[in-house]
Each structure stands twice: as C-alpha cells, then as structure tokens.
Scaffold this motif. Structure first.
Motif, PDB file in Angstrom:
ATOM      1  N   HIS A  22      -3.974   0.820  -0.376  1.00  0.00           N
ATOM      2  CA  HIS A  22      -2.862   1.699  -0.752  1.00  0.00           C
ATOM      3  C   HIS A  22      -2.475   2.584   0.435  1.00  0.00           C
ATOM      4  O   HIS A  22      -1.302   2.672   0.819  1.00  0.00           O
ATOM      5  N   LEU A  23      -3.463   3.226   1.042  1.00  0.00           N
ATOM      6  CA  LEU A  23      -3.215   4.113   2.176  1.00  0.00           C
ATOM      7  C   LEU A  23      -2.694   3.331   3.384  1.00  0.00           C
ATOM      8  O   LEU A  23      -1.745   3.759   4.047  1.00  0.00           O
ATOM      9  N   GLN A  24      -3.274   2.174   3.661  1.00  0.00           N
ATOM     10  CA  GLN A  24      -2.816   1.369   4.798  1.00  0.00           C
ATOM     11  C   GLN A  24      -1.368   0.919   4.599  1.00  0.00           C
ATOM     12  O   GLN A  24      -0.562   0.954   5.528  1.00  0.00           O
ATOM     13  N   CYS A  25      -1.020   0.515   3.383  1.00  0.00           N
ATOM     14  CA  CYS A  25       0.357   0.102   3.102  1.00  0.00           C
ATOM     15  C   CYS A  25       1.329   1.267   3.308  1.00  0.00           C
ATOM     16  O   CYS A  25       2.418   1.073   3.852  1.00  0.00           O
ATOM     17  N   TRP A  26       0.953   2.457   2.863  1.00  0.00           N
ATOM     18  CA  TRP A  26       1.800   3.625   3.093  1.00  0.00           C
ATOM     19  C   TRP A  26       1.992   3.853   4.584  1.00  0.00           C
ATOM     20  O   TRP A  26       3.106   4.096   5.035  1.00  0.00           O
ATOM     21  N   ARG A  27       0.917   3.781   5.340  1.00  0.00           N
ATOM     22  CA  ARG A  27       1.028   4.008   6.791  1.00  0.00           C
ATOM     23  C   ARG A  27       1.897   2.939   7.447  1.00  0.00           C
ATOM     24  O   ARG A  27       2.704   3.247   8.328  1.00  0.00           O
ATOM     25  N   GLU A  28       1.732   1.685   7.034  1.00  0.00           N
ATOM     26  CA  GLU A  28       2.533   0.594   7.599  1.00  0.00           C
ATOM     27  C   GLU A  28       4.011   0.750   7.252  1.00  0.00           C
ATOM     28  O   GLU A  28       4.877   0.464   8.070  1.00  0.00           O
ATOM     29  N   THR A  29       4.284   1.181   6.045  1.00  0.00           N
ATOM     30  CA  THR A  29       5.659   1.240   5.560  1.00  0.00           C
ATOM     31  C   THR A  29       6.368   2.546   5.928  1.00  0.00           C
ATOM     32  O   THR A  29       7.535   2.519   6.312  1.00  0.00           O
ATOM     33  N   TYR A  30       5.684   3.667   5.791  1.00  0.00           N
ATOM     34  CA  TYR A  30       6.349   4.967   5.916  1.00  0.00           C
ATOM     35  C   TYR A  30       5.998   5.734   7.183  1.00  0.00           C
ATOM     36  O   TYR A  30       6.721   6.655   7.547  1.00  0.00           O
TER      37      TYR A  30
END
Length: 160
Positions: A22-30
């Motif tokens: 979840h955190l990695q996806c946020w960092r990748e996306t936002y």
C-alpha cells in the motif's frame, strides 16, 4: 505478456505485506504530492491498521496478488448497504508499478466485486487509474471529496 499474479483471499498474517505494498504504491503513484509526515504515519501504523481490518469479521473481503512468493497487489470490497450510492464499494485496489499491465488489477477487481453495481473513490489527478476503472465499466458521477492522504489528494467518485 506474463500471466496475472496468483490471487487468493487475504489473511491476518498478510497485514504487514499489504501495508508495505500500500505504502509503496502510494510512493510510486503520488511521490511528493503526499507530505513526508503522512507517509511516516502510514509506515508506523499501517501494519496494525491492516491487521485490525483483516481480523474484523463482517462485510469486508480482501484479496492479495502474489508473484514469486511476494505480494504485488491487493483489493478490498465492502458491502456499504442500500443507503450508499451503490450497495458495494471497491475500497482499495493497489498494484505495484512493476506488476501493472499484466491483468493482475483486472483479476483483483473481478474477484473483489465481479460485475456487480459498485462505486469507488479515485484520486482526481490519477488519470491512469481512472482510465483503468473506465475500462472496468466505471464512470465519474460528479461527486468529490478531499480525504485521501489527510486531504492532500482530492478524490472523485466513479460508479457502475
């Protein structure tokens, strides 16, 4: 094209891996659109929050996608009831950037909500995700909210 990841129902021991993805996806996306303190809070409390969600019996169903023994995505749907714009909400759908384009997201949506009438919230600036959801039959209905990332990422509602 490589096949979709292996998908199965999530269990409480998956909580730390879900929080990490979840955190990695946020960092990748936002990236920098989300303040560092929001990321820090998510990192500190994410695993426990997911453990509580997964341990709670009720109307949430969570699926995880794995490739080579590593979690690469997840989805959660929740029964919201007849008072909501649709009785079912796709609350979470996150797939790591390296996994996108392999149909894993589509398969997670299929398992989480099938072809049922449903709604979701997506970050307004995330046009890639909006395109993915349109391909899944969702359309924006004009509703907006500013709760994602402590209000730093305005969202729009999509329904089908």
């Amino acid at each position: 094209m490589q096949a979709s990841a292996r998908i199965r129902p999530a269990t409480v021991p998956d909580a730390p891996a879900i929080a990490r993805v979840h955190l990695q996806c946020w960092r990748e996306t936002y990236g920098d659109l989300v303040p560092a303190d929001v990321y820090a809070d998510r990192e500190a409390g994410g695993a426990q929050a997911w453990e509580e969600l997964l341990a709670e019996p009720g109307s949430n169903m969570t699926w995880v996608a794995e490739r080579d023994g590593e979690l690469v995505g997840f989805a959660m749907a929740a029964a919201e009831g007849p008072a909501a714009v649709r009785p079912l909400q796709l609350r979470f759908l996150f797939v790591l950037a390296a996994e996108q384009g392999r149909r894993t997201g589509s398969h997670l949506v299929e398992l989480a909500v099938g072809d049922a009438p449903c709604f979701l919230w997506v970050v307004e600036s995330n046009t890639r995700a909006q395109g993915f959801y349109r391909h899944q039959g969702f359309e924006a209905d004009g509703a907006r909210q500013a709760v994602a990332a402590d209000g730093h990422l305005p969202e729009i509602r999509m329904v089908r």
